[in-house]
Design a protein around this motif. Structure first.
Motif, PDB file in Angstrom:
ATOM      1  N   ALA A 173       0.854  -1.198   0.000  1.00 24.12           N
ATOM      2  CA  ALA A 173       0.000   0.000   0.000  1.00 24.12           C
ATOM      3  C   ALA A 173       0.881   1.235   0.000  1.00 24.12           C
ATOM      4  CB  ALA A 173      -0.903   0.019   1.228  1.00 24.12           C
ATOM      5  N   SER A 192      -2.613   7.146  -2.846  1.00 26.97           N
ATOM      6  CA  SER A 192      -3.444   6.333  -1.958  1.00 26.97           C
ATOM      7  C   SER A 192      -4.919   6.553  -2.206  1.00 26.97           C
ATOM      8  CB  SER A 192      -3.107   6.656  -0.498  1.00 26.97           C
ATOM      9  OG  SER A 192      -3.527   7.970  -0.172  1.00 26.97           O
ATOM     10  N   GLY A 212      -7.424   3.255  -6.337  1.00 29.65           N
ATOM     11  CA  GLY A 212      -7.141   1.832  -6.280  1.00 29.65           C
ATOM     12  C   GLY A 212      -7.812   1.106  -7.436  1.00 29.65           C
ATOM     13  N   GLU A 259      -3.823   0.054  -2.794  1.00 25.21           N
ATOM     14  CA  GLU A 259      -4.494   1.335  -2.605  1.00 25.21           C
ATOM     15  C   GLU A 259      -5.964   1.155  -2.247  1.00 25.21           C
ATOM     16  OE1 GLU A 259      -1.171   1.925  -5.604  1.00 25.21           O
ATOM     17  OE2 GLU A 259      -2.776   0.479  -5.255  1.00 25.21           O
TER      18      GLU A 259
END
Length: 476
Positions: free
Chosen positions: A97, A105, A108, A124
């Motif tokens: 991650a 972040s 995803g 993510e």
């Protein structure tokens, strides 16, 4: 179409990465420029327009940050696949991650294999949804358990349309993380078809847009607040203008009084609005023929702007007229006005000059309350009348106001004005400039000609406050 998580895609940078790097540099430079302008923007946030502008700056910075993140992902390529399809779940390794709070972040990805009922999530996505990276990814049937009840039908409809009708997914829903926080997620995805055209899997990119939506809400709320503020200001200005126009004598053209017998004063006045404020101030002028044949001349200014000030001005002007009509002399009239302001619920300060002209003797009796003295022009020269004692109205209780007397001659010209007539000048400089008009006044035929000269000289100048001027010319 191939999955975006396909292992067949090379891990090397895509062609044209130098161009992407250039775009990233441009985005970051633009972000720095916007941030610099935002930090240099004046204001303390009390003004609705300033709050709206700052919210727009914040939204632009947020979107530029997202652009930076997307370009970085485009340059770096897709993340590595955490495990091969069909690998034992016990041997599964938690996907890496990104650093918490970083730009990457917030984006995803996931793939759901309908043939094996397996799912693959990027690191993510675990962070966005607040899931333990060591836990298995949720299936499409399990995913709605994270979604708010009111948003589940929308998510179900999007997924069904994608799997059954091969429609693209493009929508938002809110999820509740294990820590209780609610996040807004934007999901985009497509079905992956097998050789016979059936849906084999579905992939999606999920983006945490919580802060973006928050910034958009702030922009919308501050914009609405600004619009309400402007509408309220316009309504207040319209009301103040209507009130002012209803109370003050008409300022276009000469003032007309219901003269009895020979006309003894030629009168004209003009009001000059502020160039920096949309609100109406408390300036007034007045000319009124009294029951005993005298003429009342007055100008004044109540501090502040807006409907309340215009209403207070109307109250004062009504009191001036009533007391003058009842025979109250200027000095006593000022004392009573001071008591009136002192008794009001809302504290206020004001200045005024009040003159009572008796045509039979051509005498002018006058008093002032912290106001510029009248200017007297005679034979091409001008001077300021010596002011009797008098403090600002509302400044102190029980104030006593003296009065003075001046004998006028035919052809004399009396000029009364408020503070803002000569912008950017103190009272002495303003008086000096006005007295400089004496030679031109000497050649004027009417009071209206003199007012026109004053407006030509000072009317186009930017002024922070309203102003007015009243001219009285002795005709006989």
């Amino acid at each position: 179409m191939p999955s975006h998580l396909s292992a067949d895609r090379p891990a090397a940078q895509p062609s044209g990465s130098g161009s992407v790097d250039a775009l990233i540099s441009q985005a970051r430079r633009l972000k720095g420029d916007v941030d610099a302008v935002r930090r240099d923007a004046p204001g303390d946030g009390s003004d609705p327009q300033e709050r709206w502008q700052r919210a727009l700056y914040d939204l632009a910075l947020h979107q530029l940050s997202d652009l930076d993140a997307h370009l970085a992902q485009l340059r770096d390529g897709p993340p590595p696949v955490p495990s091969e399809p069909g690998a034992p779940t016990a041997a599964r390794t938690a996907p890496p991650a990104p650093r918490r709070g970083s730009l990457l972040s917030r984006v995803g990805s996931a793939e759901w294999n309908l043939l094996t009922d397996e799912a693959s999530w990027s690191g993510e996505l675990y962070q966005i949804l607040g899931r333990d990276p060591a836990a298995p990814p949720l299936t499409l049937d399990e995913l709605p358990s994270l979604v708010l009840d009111e948003d589940r039908p929308g998510l179900t409809a999007m997924v069904t349309d994608c799997l059954v009708d091969a429609k693209r997914i493009d929508g938002e829903f809110r999820v509740v993380r294990p820590d209780g926080a609610t996040r807004t997620v934007h999901m985009m995805g497509e079905p992956v078809l097998d050789a016979d055209g059936s849906t084999a899997s579905m992939w999606a990119v999920l983006r945490d847009v919580s802060e973006l939506r928050r910034s958009e809400r702030v922009v919308s709320e501050t914009r609405d607040s600004l619009q309400r503020h402007r509408q309220r200001t316009q309504s207040e200005r319209r009301l103040a203008v209507e009130l002012q126009e209803a109370v003050l004598p008409p300022w276009r053209g000469s003032l007309r009084l219901p003269h009895r017998g020979t006309e003894t004063l030629d009168l004209a006045a003009h009001s000059l609005p502020s160039s920096t404020s949309t609100l109406i101030g408390g300036d007034w002028y007045d000319a009124l023929q009294l029951a005993d044949g005298d003429t009342l001349l007055s100008v004044g200014d109540l501090t502040g702007h807006g409907v309340a000030v215009a209403s207070g001005m109307a109250t004062l002007l009504g009191a001036v007229r009533g007391m003058a009509m009842a025979g109250t002399q200027p000095g006593q009239l000022m004392s009573l006005l001071n008591q009136l302001l002192d008794a009001t619920v809302q504290p206020a300060l004001g200045s005024a000059v009040c003159c009572r002209y008796r045509p039979t003797t051509r005498t002018l009796v006058w008093a002032q309350a912290g106001h510029p003295a009248p200017l007297l022009f005679r034979d091409g020269t001008g001077r300021r009348l010596d002011s009797p004692d008098g403090v600002l109205l509302g400044a102190t209780s029980g104030a006593v106001y003296a009065q003075a007397e001046e004998t006028l001659e035919p052809g004399d010209l009396l000029l009364l004005h408020t503070d803002g007539l000569v912008p950017g000048r103190d009272n002495a400089d303003a008086v000096h400039q006005l007295l400089g008009l004496a030679p031109r006044f000497g050649g004027a035929r009417t009071a209206q000609d003199c007012v026109r000269m004053v407006v030509e000289e000072f009317g186009e100048t930017e002024r922070e406050d309203d102003a007015c001027v009243l001219v009285a010319k002795v005709t006989s």
